[in-house]
Design a protein around this motif. Structure first.
Motif, mmCIF file in Angstrom:
data_model
loop_
_atom_site.group_PDB
_atom_site.id
_atom_site.type_symbol
_atom_site.label_atom_id
_atom_site.label_comp_id
_atom_site.label_asym_id
_atom_site.label_seq_id
_atom_site.Cartn_x
_atom_site.Cartn_y
_atom_site.Cartn_z
ATOM 1 N N ARG A 247 -48.415 -55.295 -61.310
ATOM 2 C CA ARG A 247 -48.270 -56.511 -60.511
ATOM 3 C C ARG A 247 -46.774 -56.840 -60.451
ATOM 4 O O ARG A 247 -46.041 -56.463 -61.369
ATOM 5 C CB ARG A 247 -49.067 -57.649 -61.187
ATOM 6 C CG ARG A 247 -50.569 -57.525 -60.986
ATOM 7 C CD ARG A 247 -51.347 -58.347 -62.002
ATOM 8 N NE ARG A 247 -51.426 -57.688 -63.299
ATOM 9 C CZ ARG A 247 -51.882 -58.238 -64.423
ATOM 10 N NH1 ARG A 247 -52.287 -59.494 -64.425
ATOM 11 N NH2 ARG A 247 -51.943 -57.551 -65.557
ATOM 12 N N GLU B 98 -64.082 -61.257 -66.542
ATOM 13 C CA GLU B 98 -64.391 -60.019 -67.263
ATOM 14 C C GLU B 98 -65.750 -60.070 -67.967
ATOM 15 O O GLU B 98 -66.576 -59.153 -67.843
ATOM 16 C CB GLU B 98 -63.321 -59.707 -68.322
ATOM 17 C CG GLU B 98 -62.028 -59.136 -67.796
ATOM 18 C CD GLU B 98 -61.088 -60.180 -67.208
ATOM 19 O OE1 GLU B 98 -61.386 -61.389 -67.306
ATOM 20 O OE2 GLU B 98 -60.051 -59.779 -66.643
ATOM 21 N N ASP C 22 -53.722 -51.960 -70.913
ATOM 22 C CA ASP C 22 -54.973 -52.073 -70.161
ATOM 23 C C ASP C 22 -54.790 -51.405 -68.810
ATOM 24 O O ASP C 22 -53.676 -51.348 -68.285
ATOM 25 C CB ASP C 22 -55.292 -53.560 -69.898
ATOM 26 C CG ASP C 22 -56.402 -54.125 -70.764
ATOM 27 O OD1 ASP C 22 -57.163 -53.327 -71.342
ATOM 28 O OD2 ASP C 22 -56.510 -55.363 -70.845
ATOM 29 N N TRP D 235 -61.926 -53.452 -67.867
ATOM 30 C CA TRP D 235 -60.849 -52.917 -68.701
ATOM 31 C C TRP D 235 -61.456 -52.118 -69.852
ATOM 32 O O TRP D 235 -62.646 -52.287 -70.155
ATOM 33 C CB TRP D 235 -59.996 -54.061 -69.258
ATOM 34 C CG TRP D 235 -59.494 -55.064 -68.273
ATOM 35 C CD1 TRP D 235 -60.030 -56.302 -68.032
ATOM 36 C CD2 TRP D 235 -58.361 -54.945 -67.399
ATOM 37 N NE1 TRP D 235 -59.289 -56.948 -67.063
ATOM 38 C CE2 TRP D 235 -58.262 -56.141 -66.667
ATOM 39 C CE3 TRP D 235 -57.419 -53.943 -67.174
ATOM 40 C CZ2 TRP D 235 -57.270 -56.376 -65.723
ATOM 41 C CZ3 TRP D 235 -56.421 -54.166 -66.235
ATOM 42 C CH2 TRP D 235 -56.357 -55.375 -65.520
ATOM 43 N N GLY E 61 -52.547 -55.625 -70.051
ATOM 44 C CA GLY E 61 -52.193 -55.474 -71.448
ATOM 45 C C GLY E 61 -51.549 -56.724 -72.001
ATOM 46 O O GLY E 61 -51.197 -57.639 -71.247
ATOM 47 N N TRP E 62 -51.432 -56.747 -73.307
ATOM 48 C CA TRP E 62 -50.926 -57.938 -73.981
ATOM 49 C C TRP E 62 -49.936 -57.562 -75.080
ATOM 50 O O TRP E 62 -50.051 -56.501 -75.699
ATOM 51 C CB TRP E 62 -52.095 -58.737 -74.581
ATOM 52 C CG TRP E 62 -53.016 -59.288 -73.526
ATOM 53 C CD1 TRP E 62 -53.943 -58.580 -72.795
ATOM 54 C CD2 TRP E 62 -53.093 -60.638 -73.048
ATOM 55 N NE1 TRP E 62 -54.587 -59.418 -71.907
ATOM 56 C CE2 TRP E 62 -54.091 -60.688 -72.046
ATOM 57 C CE3 TRP E 62 -52.427 -61.816 -73.386
ATOM 58 C CZ2 TRP E 62 -54.420 -61.858 -71.372
ATOM 59 C CZ3 TRP E 62 -52.766 -62.991 -72.722
ATOM 60 C CH2 TRP E 62 -53.758 -63.010 -71.721
ATOM 61 N N ASP F 178 -49.623 -62.074 -71.928
ATOM 62 C CA ASP F 178 -50.049 -61.134 -70.891
ATOM 63 C C ASP F 178 -48.827 -60.363 -70.394
ATOM 64 O O ASP F 178 -47.707 -60.910 -70.329
ATOM 65 C CB ASP F 178 -50.705 -61.924 -69.740
ATOM 66 C CG ASP F 178 -51.512 -61.050 -68.798
ATOM 67 O OD1 ASP F 178 -51.212 -59.857 -68.669
ATOM 68 O OD2 ASP F 178 -52.443 -61.597 -68.159
HETATM 69 C C1 GLC Z 1 -56.697 -58.344 -68.843
HETATM 70 C C2 GLC Z 1 -55.336 -57.711 -68.680
HETATM 71 C C3 GLC Z 1 -54.328 -58.730 -68.241
HETATM 72 C C4 GLC Z 1 -54.815 -59.409 -66.984
HETATM 73 C C5 GLC Z 1 -56.166 -60.028 -67.211
HETATM 74 C C6 GLC Z 1 -56.725 -60.624 -65.932
HETATM 75 O O1 GLC Z 1 -56.681 -59.214 -69.923
HETATM 76 O O2 GLC Z 1 -54.922 -57.103 -69.871
HETATM 77 O O3 GLC Z 1 -53.078 -58.116 -68.029
HETATM 78 O O4 GLC Z 1 -53.897 -60.364 -66.512
HETATM 79 O O5 GLC Z 1 -57.069 -59.065 -67.676
HETATM 80 O O6 GLC Z 1 -57.968 -61.179 -66.113
#
Ligand code: GLC
Length: 436
Positions: free
Chosen positions: A391, A268, A158, A286, A323-324, A111
């Protein structure tokens, strides 16, 4: 849709309207691009690596297609293990691997908030992939570089956005999506009042309300879009302010009114299942949810669009940066084979393919600007001007996880009914201690 047997991307002779020669590139979600330089990987043919990959949306299926292609072209075998769906559960799992110096995990998704914390446990990719990293956005590469060491390769980006039902807005006489949180409330209420009779499950707004990292992302957007600050500024925790308290109480007021009570345990995929099932007017999520919603079998295909998240009037629209990246464990017994897998996964061909078949935001500018990607993700251009809020993992490093945990726990207790003015001062103290 029938799967083609051709390798992908394939060039198909698709006559253009003007009859000019040329073709369009077709992208098939069942066939990943060929490995660009298979000879590099073939040196390690027969080695077996374990990759902790995606678990959200179509992420795991897409990983499997990519791993299969990579094995076919290089002979390196990949054991693909989906990481837990919650980012902070994944963090805890990796921490156990790293603390035990385990070689059971070779490659892993990281992450955007973790490079600082995990840098000591990650293989330095500078010599093998440093030149390739220059193709990616500088800011993301900087985030993945810790003390001069490239600890991860950018993979996808993201940002938070608002999904809304175009058909329902039209039905209820709205020409535009909501600009402010007040607009969202009143529109959601009117649409729910109208739809409830026909569908008792229908709700106005779903988002990530569970006590986990996703709620940190959502609540940061609430605060940053209403003058409530960005959590940690100039070395100080800034959440204890009247705007933040007011906005958190406003969000509390959504629960059981425009949002379902259960949203306080939604991640999500919970939000996406409700929205994609046709049971919500609005959703915060996202970009991956875009492609899923447009799938052939999606009940809302062609009935939704995306727009920046609302802001208080006079304030800027924002989206939390997510994002990752992909990293290689410092404890891997097959670091070279692992690096080759990362080289493939973060290549322009794979980023293009993933953008088209899964709406994953590319981290390579030329890929993000390509015609195929812009066509598959028409929102990229309009969303580009939205302010992206990070963040505070950069300044907090390995303290970020605890800091965020105090924040999302506090916010979740507010969503569950506590008054923000009684929660926020204590929460701010805990966050200050975590940051100290
Ligand atoms: C998504 C984002 C990641 C975040 C996560 C939180 O995967 O890319 O950065 O920490 O959501 O649920």
């Amino acid at each position: 849709p029938a799967a083609t047997t051709a390798a992908s991307p394939v060039v198909s002779a698709s006559p253009s309207a003007t009859g000019t020669p040329g073709g369009t590139v077709a992208y098939d979600k069942n066939h990943a691009p060929a490995v660009p330089q298979p000879e590099l990987g073939k040196k390690y043919s027969g080695q077996k690596i374990t990759y902790y990959g995606d678990s959200v949306g179509a992420g795991h299926d897409i990983d499997m297609v990519l791993a299969t292609q990579f094995t076919k072209d290089t002979g390196i075998e990949i054991n693909v293990v989906p990481h837990p769906q919650s980012s902070d559960d994944t963090y805890a799992q990796y921490l156990r691997f790293f603390q035990g110096k385990s070689s059971d995990m070779d490659v892993m998704m990281l992450d955007v908030v973790w490079p600082g914390a995990f840098a000591p446990h990650l293989h330095d990719l500078s010599s093998a992939l440093g030149d390739l990293a220059k193709q990616h956005y500088d800011t993301i590469v900087a985030n993945d570089t810790v003390n001069g060491k490239l600890v991860a390769m950018p993979w996808f980006s993201d940002f938070g956005m608002l999904f809304y039902r175009t058909d329902l807005l039209q039905k209820y006489g709205y020409s535009d999506p909501p600009a402010t949180w007040d607009d969202l409330e009143s529109m959601a209420k009117k649409i729910v009042d109208g739809e409830k009779a026909a569908n008792s499950n229908f709700v106005g707004f779903v988002f990530q309300g569970a006590a986990y990292e996703g709620l940190t992302c959502d609540a940061l957007e609430w605060l940053a879009s209403t003058g409530g600050g960005t959590l940690y500024e100039d070395g100080k925790v800034t959440v204890n302010n009247p705007q933040a308290v007011a906005m958190l109480n406003k969000a509390r007021g959504w629960i059981g009114t425009i949002a379902p009570k259960g949203v306080t345990s939604y991640k999500e995929e919970d939000a996406r299942n409700v929205f994609q099932g046709g049971n919500s007017a609005f959703m915060r999520n996202w970009p991956y949810a875009y492609n899923e919603g447009q799938a052939a079998d999606s009940p809302i295909k062609g009935k939704f669009d995306v727009t920046p998240l609302p802001a208080q009037s006079g304030q800027k629209n924002v989206g939390t940066i997510g994002g990752w990246a992909l990293g290689v464990s410092a404890y891997s017994k097959s670091p070279d084979a692992s690096v080759e897998f990362v080289r493939y996964m973060t290549s322009p061909d794979v980023e293009t393919w993933r953008a088209v078949v899964g709406s994953y935001v590319p981290t390579i500018p030329s890929v993000a600007d390509s015609a195929a990607v812009l066509q598959a993700m028409p929102f990229l251009k309009p969303m580009a001007s939205v302010e992206r809020v990070p963040r505070p993992s950069g300044p907090l490093g390995d303290k970020y996880n605890q800091f965020s945990t105090y924040f999302f726990q506090g916010v979740n207790s507010i969503l569950n009914g506590q008054d923000a003015s009684s929660v926020v001062p204590n929460m701010a103290q805990q966050m200050t201690r975590a940051a100290g």
